[in-house]
Design a protein around this motif. Structure first.
Motif, PDB file in Angstrom:
ATOM      1  N   PRO A 114       3.708  -0.418  23.012  1.00 20.05           N
ATOM      2  CA  PRO A 114       3.721  -1.868  22.827  1.00 20.05           C
ATOM      3  C   PRO A 114       2.348  -2.505  23.020  1.00 20.05           C
ATOM      4  O   PRO A 114       1.703  -2.315  24.046  1.00 20.05           O
ATOM      5  CB  PRO A 114       4.712  -2.378  23.875  1.00 20.05           C
ATOM      6  N   GLY A 115       1.914  -3.226  21.987  1.00 19.82           N
ATOM      7  CA  GLY A 115       0.628  -3.898  22.024  1.00 19.82           C
ATOM      8  C   GLY A 115      -0.570  -2.981  21.890  1.00 19.82           C
ATOM      9  O   GLY A 115      -1.711  -3.426  21.968  1.00 19.82           O
ATOM     10  N   LEU A 116      -0.325  -1.690  21.659  1.00 19.55           N
ATOM     11  CA  LEU A 116      -1.418  -0.716  21.608  1.00 19.55           C
ATOM     12  C   LEU A 116      -1.628  -0.085  20.230  1.00 19.55           C
ATOM     13  O   LEU A 116      -2.754   0.256  19.878  1.00 19.55           O
ATOM     14  CB  LEU A 116      -1.193   0.391  22.634  1.00 19.55           C
ATOM     15  N   ALA A 117      -0.541   0.108  19.484  1.00 18.17           N
ATOM     16  CA  ALA A 117      -0.676   0.787  18.194  1.00 18.17           C
ATOM     17  C   ALA A 117       0.526   0.469  17.306  1.00 18.17           C
ATOM     18  O   ALA A 117       1.598   0.100  17.786  1.00 18.17           O
ATOM     19  CB  ALA A 117      -0.784   2.300  18.385  1.00 18.17           C
ATOM     20  N   ASP A 118       0.326   0.647  16.001  1.00 16.93           N
ATOM     21  CA  ASP A 118       1.403   0.530  15.013  1.00 16.93           C
ATOM     22  C   ASP A 118       1.392   1.789  14.166  1.00 16.93           C
ATOM     23  O   ASP A 118       0.332   2.364  13.880  1.00 16.93           O
ATOM     24  CB  ASP A 118       1.193  -0.689  14.109  1.00 16.93           C
ATOM     25  N   GLY A 119       2.589   2.217  13.768  1.00 18.02           N
ATOM     26  CA  GLY A 119       2.727   3.391  12.927  1.00 18.02           C
ATOM     27  C   GLY A 119       3.003   2.997  11.480  1.00 18.02           C
ATOM     28  O   GLY A 119       3.512   1.901  11.210  1.00 18.02           O
ATOM     29  N   TYR A 120       2.670   3.896  10.572  1.00 19.35           N
ATOM     30  CA  TYR A 120       2.861   3.668   9.135  1.00 19.35           C
ATOM     31  C   TYR A 120       3.374   4.953   8.500  1.00 19.35           C
ATOM     32  O   TYR A 120       2.796   6.019   8.694  1.00 19.35           O
ATOM     33  CB  TYR A 120       1.538   3.247   8.477  1.00 19.35           C
ATOM     34  N   ILE A 121       4.472   4.839   7.747  1.00 19.50           N
ATOM     35  CA  ILE A 121       5.073   5.983   7.066  1.00 19.50           C
ATOM     36  C   ILE A 121       4.972   5.775   5.561  1.00 19.50           C
ATOM     37  O   ILE A 121       5.308   4.697   5.050  1.00 19.50           O
ATOM     38  CB  ILE A 121       6.553   6.153   7.456  1.00 19.50           C
ATOM     39  N   ARG A 122       4.542   6.827   4.860  1.00 18.51           N
ATOM     40  CA  ARG A 122       4.414   6.729   3.385  1.00 18.51           C
ATOM     41  C   ARG A 122       5.792   6.516   2.776  1.00 18.51           C
ATOM     42  O   ARG A 122       6.745   7.208   3.113  1.00 18.51           O
ATOM     43  CB  ARG A 122       3.787   8.011   2.838  1.00 18.51           C
ATOM     44  N   THR A 123       5.897   5.540   1.879  1.00 17.31           N
ATOM     45  CA  THR A 123       7.151   5.261   1.189  1.00 17.31           C
ATOM     46  C   THR A 123       7.106   5.665  -0.278  1.00 17.31           C
ATOM     47  O   THR A 123       8.122   5.798  -0.917  1.00 17.31           O
ATOM     48  CB  THR A 123       7.509   3.758   1.272  1.00 17.31           C
ATOM     49  N   LYS A 124       5.900   5.837  -0.813  1.00 21.34           N
ATOM     50  CA  LYS A 124       5.729   6.239  -2.219  1.00 21.34           C
ATOM     51  C   LYS A 124       4.959   7.550  -2.250  1.00 21.34           C
ATOM     52  O   LYS A 124       4.110   7.802  -1.429  1.00 21.34           O
ATOM     53  CB  LYS A 124       4.930   5.194  -2.994  1.00 21.34           C
ATOM     54  N   SER A 125       5.252   8.359  -3.257  1.00 20.19           N
ATOM     55  CA  SER A 125       4.492   9.611  -3.386  1.00 20.19           C
ATOM     56  C   SER A 125       3.398   9.500  -4.410  1.00 20.19           C
ATOM     57  O   SER A 125       3.239   8.563  -5.081  1.00 20.19           O
ATOM     58  CB  SER A 125       5.403  10.771  -3.730  1.00 20.19           C
TER      59      SER A 125
ATOM     60  N   HIS B 141       0.810  -1.211   0.000  1.00 24.61           N
ATOM     61  CA  HIS B 141       0.000   0.000   0.000  1.00 24.61           C
ATOM     62  C   HIS B 141       0.848   1.267   0.000  1.00 24.61           C
ATOM     63  O   HIS B 141       0.312   2.360   0.076  1.00 24.61           O
ATOM     64  CB  HIS B 141      -0.923   0.001   1.217  1.00 24.61           C
ATOM     65  N   GLY B 142       2.151   1.123  -0.054  1.00 21.00           N
ATOM     66  CA  GLY B 142       3.028   2.283  -0.091  1.00 21.00           C
ATOM     67  C   GLY B 142       3.351   2.858   1.273  1.00 21.00           C
ATOM     68  O   GLY B 142       3.673   4.042   1.395  1.00 21.00           O
ATOM     69  N   PHE B 143       3.283   2.031   2.310  1.00 22.41           N
ATOM     70  CA  PHE B 143       3.597   2.477   3.656  1.00 22.41           C
ATOM     71  C   PHE B 143       4.502   1.472   4.347  1.00 22.41           C
ATOM     72  O   PHE B 143       4.354   0.264   4.169  1.00 22.41           O
ATOM     73  CB  PHE B 143       2.322   2.653   4.495  1.00 22.41           C
ATOM     74  N   GLN B 144       5.453   1.976   5.113  1.00 18.47           N
ATOM     75  CA  GLN B 144       6.318   1.127   5.922  1.00 18.47           C
ATOM     76  C   GLN B 144       5.710   1.031   7.317  1.00 18.47           C
ATOM     77  O   GLN B 144       5.385   2.049   7.932  1.00 18.47           O
ATOM     78  CB  GLN B 144       7.717   1.728   6.022  1.00 18.47           C
ATOM     79  N   LYS B 145       5.558  -0.189   7.819  1.00 17.57           N
ATOM     80  CA  LYS B 145       4.975  -0.412   9.141  1.00 17.57           C
ATOM     81  C   LYS B 145       6.058  -0.357  10.214  1.00 17.57           C
ATOM     82  O   LYS B 145       7.101  -0.982  10.088  1.00 17.57           O
ATOM     83  CB  LYS B 145       4.271  -1.767   9.188  1.00 17.57           C
ATOM     84  N   ILE B 146       5.787   0.385  11.272  1.00 14.02           N
ATOM     85  CA  ILE B 146       6.645   0.429  12.450  1.00 14.02           C
ATOM     86  C   ILE B 146       5.781  -0.069  13.603  1.00 14.02           C
ATOM     87  O   ILE B 146       4.800   0.584  13.975  1.00 14.02           O
ATOM     88  CB  ILE B 146       7.198   1.844  12.743  1.00 14.02           C
TER      89      ILE B 146
ATOM     90  N   ALA C 113      -1.631  14.519   1.245  1.00 15.37           N
ATOM     91  CA  ALA C 113      -1.118  15.285   2.386  1.00 15.37           C
ATOM     92  C   ALA C 113      -0.744  14.368   3.553  1.00 15.37           C
ATOM     93  O   ALA C 113       0.059  14.736   4.406  1.00 15.37           O
ATOM     94  CB  ALA C 113      -2.151  16.304   2.847  1.00 15.37           C
ATOM     95  N   ILE C 114      -1.309  13.170   3.577  1.00 15.26           N
ATOM     96  CA  ILE C 114      -1.022  12.235   4.672  1.00 15.26           C
ATOM     97  C   ILE C 114       0.321  11.563   4.420  1.00 15.26           C
ATOM     98  O   ILE C 114       0.502  10.867   3.428  1.00 15.26           O
ATOM     99  CB  ILE C 114      -2.138  11.177   4.805  1.00 15.26           C
TER     100      ILE C 114
END
Length: 130
Positions: free
Chosen positions: A119-130, A37-42, A77-78
């Motif tokens: 930890p165990g509460l949330a995951d972050g996602y960073i856009r990797t494609k524009s 989906h064009g996002f890196q999961k952290i 914008a996200i």
């Protein structure tokens, strides 16, 4: 005959329980759908509670990851977001205020993330494609 049936049934039940405790599924490689989906999961992060939240684009409550990806992909914008995976996450502020997020709540941002541990509460996602 009943005794043989019960013995067989108990043995089968014990075998099933033994098999469940010996699950080796974790040995299989995980395919990340985030990159598709064009996002890196952290994993295990959310926007830090004391970060500048002025770059918030918006929040969607109780959504699936597919819905989160659709929202993020449709708005250039996200640049990052976090998705709440635990039952409830409370981010308290030094001024006494707090933000409460429940499972599936997803907050979208522009700019750069300032991750805080979740930890165990949330995951972050960073856009990797524009």
């Amino acid at each position: 005959m009943k005794k043989l049936f019960l013995t067989t049934l108990l043995a089968a039940g014990a075998l099933s329980a033994a098999e469940l405790t010996n699950d080796i599924t974790s040995e299989l490689p995980v395919i990340s759908t985030a990159e598709l989906h064009g996002f890196q999961k952290i994993t295990n992060v959310a926007q830090y509670k004391e970060a500048d939240w002025s770059s918030v684009v918006g929040i969607a409550k109780g959504i699936s990851m597919d819905e989160a990806y659709k929202i993020a992909e449709s708005n250039p914008a996200i640049t990052f977001f976090f998705h709440t995976t635990g039952y409830q996450m409370v981010l308290e502020k030094q001024d006494g205020g707090y933000r409460v997020f429940h499972h599936g709540d997803t907050v979208f941002f522009s700019g750069e993330p300032w991750w805080g541990s979740a930890p165990g509460l949330a995951d972050g996602y960073i856009r990797t494609k524009s």
